[in-house]
Design an enzyme around this catalytic site. Structure first.
Site, mmCIF file in Angstrom:
data_model
loop_
_atom_site.group_PDB
_atom_site.id
_atom_site.type_symbol
_atom_site.label_atom_id
_atom_site.label_comp_id
_atom_site.label_asym_id
_atom_site.label_seq_id
_atom_site.Cartn_x
_atom_site.Cartn_y
_atom_site.Cartn_z
ATOM 1 N N ILE A 157 15.900 -50.685 -52.030
ATOM 2 C CA ILE A 157 16.601 -49.508 -52.279
ATOM 3 C C ILE A 157 18.311 -49.952 -52.184
ATOM 4 O O ILE A 157 18.619 -50.245 -50.916
ATOM 5 C CB ILE A 157 16.445 -48.215 -51.695
ATOM 6 C CG1 ILE A 157 15.111 -47.971 -51.757
ATOM 7 C CG2 ILE A 157 17.395 -47.108 -51.816
ATOM 8 C CD1 ILE A 157 14.367 -47.701 -53.234
ATOM 9 N N ALA A 178 1.811 -39.006 -63.701
ATOM 10 C CA ALA A 178 3.148 -38.670 -64.028
ATOM 11 C C ALA A 178 3.662 -37.172 -63.692
ATOM 12 O O ALA A 178 4.652 -36.931 -63.441
ATOM 13 C CB ALA A 178 3.507 -39.241 -65.259
ATOM 14 N N GLU A 242 21.425 -45.477 -66.588
ATOM 15 C CA GLU A 242 21.408 -46.581 -65.673
ATOM 16 C C GLU A 242 21.213 -47.964 -66.703
ATOM 17 O O GLU A 242 22.090 -49.034 -66.163
ATOM 18 C CB GLU A 242 20.159 -46.668 -64.758
ATOM 19 C CG GLU A 242 20.309 -47.939 -63.997
ATOM 20 C CD GLU A 242 19.219 -47.867 -62.961
ATOM 21 O OE1 GLU A 242 18.146 -47.199 -63.123
ATOM 22 O OE2 GLU A 242 18.984 -48.724 -62.304
ATOM 23 N N ARG A 268 40.064 -79.647 -66.489
ATOM 24 C CA ARG A 268 39.430 -80.828 -65.797
ATOM 25 C C ARG A 268 39.333 -81.973 -66.783
ATOM 26 O O ARG A 268 39.039 -82.257 -67.586
ATOM 27 C CB ARG A 268 37.847 -80.290 -65.550
ATOM 28 C CG ARG A 268 36.940 -81.401 -65.127
ATOM 29 C CD ARG A 268 37.215 -81.571 -63.779
ATOM 30 N NE ARG A 268 35.981 -82.569 -63.069
ATOM 31 C CZ ARG A 268 36.010 -83.091 -61.826
ATOM 32 N NH1 ARG A 268 37.128 -82.683 -61.216
ATOM 33 N NH2 ARG A 268 35.110 -83.721 -61.597
ATOM 34 N N GLY A 363 16.012 -51.746 -62.621
ATOM 35 C CA GLY A 363 16.539 -50.821 -63.597
ATOM 36 C C GLY A 363 15.572 -50.790 -64.932
ATOM 37 O O GLY A 363 15.718 -50.401 -66.041
ATOM 38 N N GLY A 364 14.386 -51.506 -64.915
ATOM 39 C CA GLY A 364 13.608 -51.702 -65.745
ATOM 40 C C GLY A 364 13.470 -53.148 -66.311
ATOM 41 O O GLY A 364 14.383 -53.550 -66.682
ATOM 42 N N GLU A 367 10.511 -56.635 -69.962
ATOM 43 C CA GLU A 367 8.975 -56.524 -70.783
ATOM 44 C C GLU A 367 8.968 -54.872 -70.916
ATOM 45 O O GLU A 367 8.387 -54.427 -71.846
ATOM 46 C CB GLU A 367 8.121 -56.903 -69.946
ATOM 47 C CG GLU A 367 7.950 -58.585 -69.819
ATOM 48 C CD GLU A 367 9.017 -59.244 -68.954
ATOM 49 O OE1 GLU A 367 9.769 -58.607 -67.965
ATOM 50 O OE2 GLU A 367 9.068 -60.457 -68.614
HETATM 51 C C1 LIG Z 1 18.573 -55.926 -55.760
HETATM 52 C C2 LIG Z 1 17.916 -54.924 -56.416
HETATM 53 C C3 LIG Z 1 18.145 -53.652 -56.366
HETATM 54 C C4 LIG Z 1 17.183 -52.398 -56.590
HETATM 55 N N1 LIG Z 1 17.738 -51.291 -56.413
HETATM 56 C C5 LIG Z 1 16.706 -50.436 -56.506
HETATM 57 C C6 LIG Z 1 16.999 -48.774 -56.284
HETATM 58 O O1 LIG Z 1 18.510 -48.572 -55.895
HETATM 59 N N2 LIG Z 1 16.213 -47.900 -56.346
HETATM 60 C C7 LIG Z 1 14.932 -48.346 -56.848
HETATM 61 O O2 LIG Z 1 14.043 -47.277 -56.940
HETATM 62 N N3 LIG Z 1 14.483 -49.541 -57.226
HETATM 63 C C8 LIG Z 1 15.253 -50.504 -56.941
HETATM 64 N N4 LIG Z 1 15.046 -51.832 -57.264
HETATM 65 C C9 LIG Z 1 13.642 -52.299 -57.681
HETATM 66 C C10 LIG Z 1 13.730 -52.659 -58.985
HETATM 67 O O3 LIG Z 1 13.970 -51.291 -60.207
HETATM 68 C C11 LIG Z 1 12.363 -53.023 -59.473
HETATM 69 O O4 LIG Z 1 12.350 -54.181 -58.736
HETATM 70 C C12 LIG Z 1 12.042 -53.284 -60.812
HETATM 71 O O5 LIG Z 1 11.799 -52.100 -61.444
HETATM 72 C C13 LIG Z 1 10.499 -53.958 -61.007
HETATM 73 O O6 LIG Z 1 9.702 -53.399 -60.213
HETATM 74 P P1 LIG Z 1 8.693 -54.369 -59.377
HETATM 75 O O7 LIG Z 1 9.513 -55.019 -58.658
HETATM 76 O O8 LIG Z 1 7.617 -53.542 -58.502
HETATM 77 O O9 LIG Z 1 7.891 -55.609 -60.480
HETATM 78 P P2 LIG Z 1 6.596 -55.293 -61.204
HETATM 79 O O10 LIG Z 1 6.469 -53.879 -61.595
HETATM 80 O O11 LIG Z 1 5.384 -55.770 -60.176
HETATM 81 O O12 LIG Z 1 6.848 -56.316 -62.296
HETATM 82 C C14 LIG Z 1 6.826 -57.633 -61.842
HETATM 83 C C15 LIG Z 1 6.819 -58.309 -63.274
HETATM 84 O O13 LIG Z 1 5.752 -58.076 -64.086
HETATM 85 C C16 LIG Z 1 6.073 -58.002 -65.578
HETATM 86 N N5 LIG Z 1 5.455 -56.819 -66.114
HETATM 87 C C17 LIG Z 1 5.588 -55.422 -65.331
HETATM 88 N N6 LIG Z 1 4.923 -54.561 -66.166
HETATM 89 C C18 LIG Z 1 4.967 -55.089 -67.332
HETATM 90 C C19 LIG Z 1 4.296 -54.440 -68.568
HETATM 91 N N7 LIG Z 1 4.016 -53.301 -68.514
HETATM 92 N N8 LIG Z 1 4.029 -55.487 -69.544
HETATM 93 C C20 LIG Z 1 4.479 -56.802 -69.298
HETATM 94 N N9 LIG Z 1 5.013 -56.949 -68.411
HETATM 95 C C21 LIG Z 1 5.156 -56.253 -67.258
HETATM 96 C C22 LIG Z 1 7.600 -57.937 -65.607
HETATM 97 O O14 LIG Z 1 7.822 -59.545 -66.058
HETATM 98 C C23 LIG Z 1 8.157 -57.645 -64.281
HETATM 99 O O15 LIG Z 1 9.294 -58.469 -63.917
HETATM 100 C C24 LIG Z 1 15.905 -52.873 -56.748
HETATM 101 C C25 LIG Z 1 15.469 -54.225 -56.960
HETATM 102 C C26 LIG Z 1 16.397 -55.147 -56.369
HETATM 103 C C27 LIG Z 1 15.588 -56.598 -56.517
#
Ligand SMILES: Cc1cc2nc3c(=O)[nH]c(=O)nc-3n(C[C@H](O)[C@H](O)[C@H](O)COP(=O)(O)OP(=O)(O)OC[C@H]3O[C@@H](n4cnc5c(N)ncnc54)[C@H](O)[C@@H]3O)c2cc1C
Length: 382
Positions: A157, A178, A242, A268, A363-364, A367
């Site tokens: 977060i 949902a 976003e 350079r 932010g999504g 993929e």
């Molecule tokens: C620095 C940072 C700041 C953030 N800030 C916030 C914040 O303020 N609030 C908040 O709520 N979240 C925040 N997030 C979370 C961020 O939005 C999520 O990490 C992101 O949505 C991906 O979710 P996950 O990490 O659970 O990955 P997962 O959902 O496990 O996905 C992992 C990977 O699997 C693949 N994948 C997933 N779904 C699919 C699909 N349907 N089809 C094909 N491939 C797929 C993609 O390659 C994806 O990158 C932050 C993350 C970071 C690292």
């Protein structure tokens, strides 16, 4: 490239923001990267200078400006390589949710303080077991009289250490998928609300990013935004903004990286000339500049559509997909021209390179952007 979005007032504001960045942010950013957080005092200064929530109406303490003033703030921070202060989440995600769906009391309690920088907001959607697939989130808010009792956990977060409150995506009806998701404002001062670790990231080093834990946290039902069970739809609506905001930042970083590289390669010395004498240098940068110009036009068109209230989630997804992809490509290819200096953290290109990677995940993920676009494509065929 001549841009047509901005008026004289925006340009005057841009000069003021640039000056604030130069005096109040740039000199301290490296120190904040070591501390892994931006001091709250900086937020108050940014509030005083009018950099927070520019778009909020005057009745809630805002300047009542159009969204292009927010764009100016995002752009100037991006051009200067400032990635620490989590102003984007605060101004472009949290405030719009409260303005759109908060009760009148909630708006009056929080929005003026968000404008002044006295209060810092965060958004809590992601959990250890649910990121892209948000309907699987497990944090529960179960009704008990006039309260909700919240139990669960959030992760990654932004503003997680500094925040005074978080807009939490919770299951108010755990059986309803949902349709059981609601958004609830949870104040950090509530008993049972625990801020966990400030996470150790590979980039965005100055931005505090945290785990948050909720153990029997009681919040009044009036802290809910909008109707019960409508949270998922609200998330989908605001995620478009976003994604646009991320693209606005990313295209600026790409432009800045090309500028830094033109300047560096022109100076350079190598093989009796400069790096810019090589046709490879010129052609790589020419290609990147052409692609960046094309996406600058798409970005500015999207900004204009958003200001009219007409940017669709599908177009926002297309924009984020393409611009964040280009952003990561530009910083990678530009870094190459800096040689070993490009691997040193004190060089802006090095920090831009490492900060870029998250843009194709948060932010999504890319993929998920493709999924949104493809769903729309095939819906039209059926
Ligand atoms: C620095 C940072 C700041 C953030 N800030 C916030 C914040 O303020 N609030 C908040 O709520 N979240 C925040 N997030 C979370 C961020 O939005 C999520 O990490 C992101 O949505 C991906 O979710 P996950 O990490 O659970 O990955 P997962 O959902 O496990 O996905 C992992 C990977 O699997 C693949 N994948 C997933 N779904 C699919 C699909 N349907 N089809 C094909 N491939 C797929 C993609 O390659 C994806 O990158 C932050 C993350 C970071 C690292």
């Amino acid at each position: 490239m001549k841009r047509t979005l901005f008026s004289t007032d925006h340009n005057i504001f841009r000069d003021a923001v640039r000056s604030f960045v130069r005096t109040e942010l740039s000199p301290y950013h490296a120190e904040w990267e070591h501390q892994k957080i931006v001091p709250r005092e900086v937020w108050r200064k940014a509030g005083e200078a009018g950099l927070l929530c520019c778009n909020l109406p005057e009745e809630y303490g805002g300047p009542g400006a159009d969204w292009l003033f927010d764009v100016v703030v995002i752009e100037e921070l991006a051009y200067a390589g400032i990635s620490g202060p989590g102003f984007m989440v605060h101004s472009e995600m949290v405030a719009p949710y409260i303005l759109a769906w908060g009760s009148e009391d909630m708006k009056r309690a929080w929005l003026p303080k968000m404008v002044s920088g006295e209060a810092i907001g965060a958004v809590g959607m992601t959990e250890p077991g649910a990121g892209s697939d948000l309907k699987e989130l497990r944090t529960r808010a179960i009704r008990d009289g006039d309260d909700y009792v919240i139990n669960g956990q959030k992760v990654y977060i932004s503003n997680g250490q500094n925040c005074d409150f978080v807009l939490l995506a919770c299951k108010t009806d755990p059986q309803a998928g949902a349709k059981g998701v609601s958004i609830i404002l949870a104040e950090a001062s509530r008993e049972g609300f625990v801020k966990g670790r400030n996470l150790d990231k590979i980039g965005l080093k100055a931005q505090d990013t945290s785990e948050l834990f909720f153990a029997d946290v009681r919040v009044p039902v009036v802290n809910r935004l909008g109707d019960e069970g409508k949270g998922f739809g609200m998330l989908m609506t605001k995620l478009a903004q976003e994604r646009l905001t991320q693209a606005v930042r990313s295209i600026c970083v790409a432009e800045a990286a090309i500028d830094w590289t033109v300047a560096y390669t022109s100076e350079r010395k190598a093989f009796g000339g400069t790096l810019s004498d090589f046709q490879n240098t010129q052609f790589v940068l020419a290609q990147l500049a052409a692609e960046t110009s094309a996406l600058r036009i798409f970005t500015d068109w999207s900004i204009a559509e958003h200001v009219k209230g007409e940017l669709t989630p599908v177009d926002a997804a297309k924009l984020k997909l393409l611009v964040t992809d280009l952003h990561t490509k530009v910083v990678d290819q530009c870094l190459q021209f800096f040689g070993g200096y490009g691997y040193m953290s004190e060089y802006p290109i090095a920090r831009a390179y490492i900060d870029a990677r998250i843009t194709r995940i948060a932010g999504g993920a890319a993929e998920i952007m493709k999924q949104i676009i493809a769903r729309d494509l095939f819906a039209q065929k059926n």
